[in-house]
Design an enzyme around this catalytic site. Structure first.
Site, PDB file in Angstrom:
ATOM      1  N   LYS A  12      81.154 -40.773  25.761  1.00 25.31           N
ATOM      2  CA  LYS A  12      79.764 -41.086  26.206  1.00 25.31           C
ATOM      3  C   LYS A  12      80.066 -40.589  27.732  1.00 25.31           C
ATOM      4  CE  LYS A  12      79.171 -44.853  23.140  1.00 25.31           C
ATOM      5  NZ  LYS A  12      78.426 -45.555  23.030  1.00 25.31           N
ATOM      6  N   ARG A  58      86.494 -46.698  18.431  1.00 22.26           N
ATOM      7  CA  ARG A  58      85.070 -45.971  17.845  1.00 22.26           C
ATOM      8  C   ARG A  58      85.401 -44.873  17.749  1.00 22.26           C
ATOM      9  NH1 ARG A  58      80.113 -44.186  17.890  1.00 22.26           N
ATOM     10  NH2 ARG A  58      79.085 -43.874  15.383  1.00 22.26           N
TER      11      ARG A  58
END
Ligand code: 9MG
Length: 285
Positions: free
Chosen positions: A220, A254
């Site tokens: 991210k 995740r």
């Protein structure tokens, strides 16, 4: 919470596990505009071989500015992948905001609903409650298209935690057992880098709610901002972030890079005195 019941799967969360990401979206697994279902399935099978416990299949990107897709197109992308992996016996999670997609994916064998809107869409909670699937309730401030424009919190940890506690309580009221509920602070969803860091630092407060905690930090932009790396150079930062989350109580990670994350967790698991960790967590609840 050391067991997650997800459809016919019982997932042992005594130590953290890995959820591999399979995005069947326009920028992946499309071959000259045609969906390459076999490539998506092969990719997921490699992740399972590398040690993923769960595969999260999504057909609509939630990245800021991403194009929305209708339910029909989303189903065309995800259902063949969900069905094939479920037939293999894998624990499949469906990443969707749409109740119609949730229902069809469950019918095709999905065992977890991963909803970045925390089952707030009309009908979503009913679909989950009518099944025996697990649910992942994620926090998002705003809408995917605009959520990164000016996110603001007085106290990010308290506000996000309160939201997730309320959504989990709504699930329990609807008949979903606590052993089927996962909560997720939603890193990058309506949060600045400072908010994300604050949430990661305060993750123990989420674990103390007594639900399994899922964290998605893989590749991210906050990691790009911290490490000064482009998206395809964020492996080390992603593994470090996953480990930092596990240390603070996350039980499902995740990730895109399954093998590297599984290895890092194996080293940590070999060192960590787990009974002491679990006693500390139980004392907090
Ligand atoms: C779909 N998706 C993208 N990022 C995510 C995250 O951080 N958590 C969950 N649950 N889903 C995500």
């Amino acid at each position: 919470m050391h067991i997650l019941n997800a459809g016919s799967h019982t997932i042992d969360l005594a130590t953290p596990c890995v959820m591999g990401i399979v995005n069947v979206t326009a920028d992946s697994f499309f071959d000259g505009g045609r969906l390459d279902v076999d490539a998506a399935i092969d990719h997921a099978r490699r992740m399972l071989d590398d040690g993923a416990r769960i595969i999260d299949v999504g057909g609509e990107s939630t990245r800021p500015g991403a194009r929305a897709v209708d339910a029909e197109e989303e189903l065309r992308r995800v259902l063949p992948v969900v069905a094939a992996l479920a037939r293999d016996g894998a624990c499949v999670s469906i990443d969707t905001m749409k109740p119609a997609v949730m229902r069809a994916a469950l019918d095709s064998g999905a065992a977890i609903i991963n909803d970045v809107r925390a089952l707030q869409a009309p009908g979503a909670l009913d679909v989950a409650a009518a099944s025996n699937a697990a649910v992942c309730l994620m926090h998002m401030q705003g809408e995917p298209a605009t959520m990164q424009h000016a996110p603001a919190y007085r106290d990010a940890v308290t506000e996000v935690r309160t939201f997730l506690a309320r959504r989990a309580a709504a699930c329990v009221d609807a008949g979903i057992g606590r052993d089927r509920i996962v909560i997720d602070p939603g890193f990058g969803f309506g949060k600045t880098v400072a908010h994300n860091v604050e949430l990661l630092r305060g993750l123990d407060a989420f674990a103390a709610l007594g639900y399994a905690v899922l964290v998605g930090l893989s590749r991210k932009s906050m990691l790009g901002a911290i490490a000064g790396r482009d998206v395809d150079e964020r492996l080390a930062a992603s593994v470090a972030a996953a480990l930092a989350a596990a240390v603070r109580g996350a039980r499902i990670l995740r990730v895109h890079d399954v093998a590297a994350t599984v290895d890092a967790l194996a080293v940590w698991n070999a060192i960590e005195p787990w009974p002491a960790v679990q006693m500390r967590e139980q004392a907090q609840q």
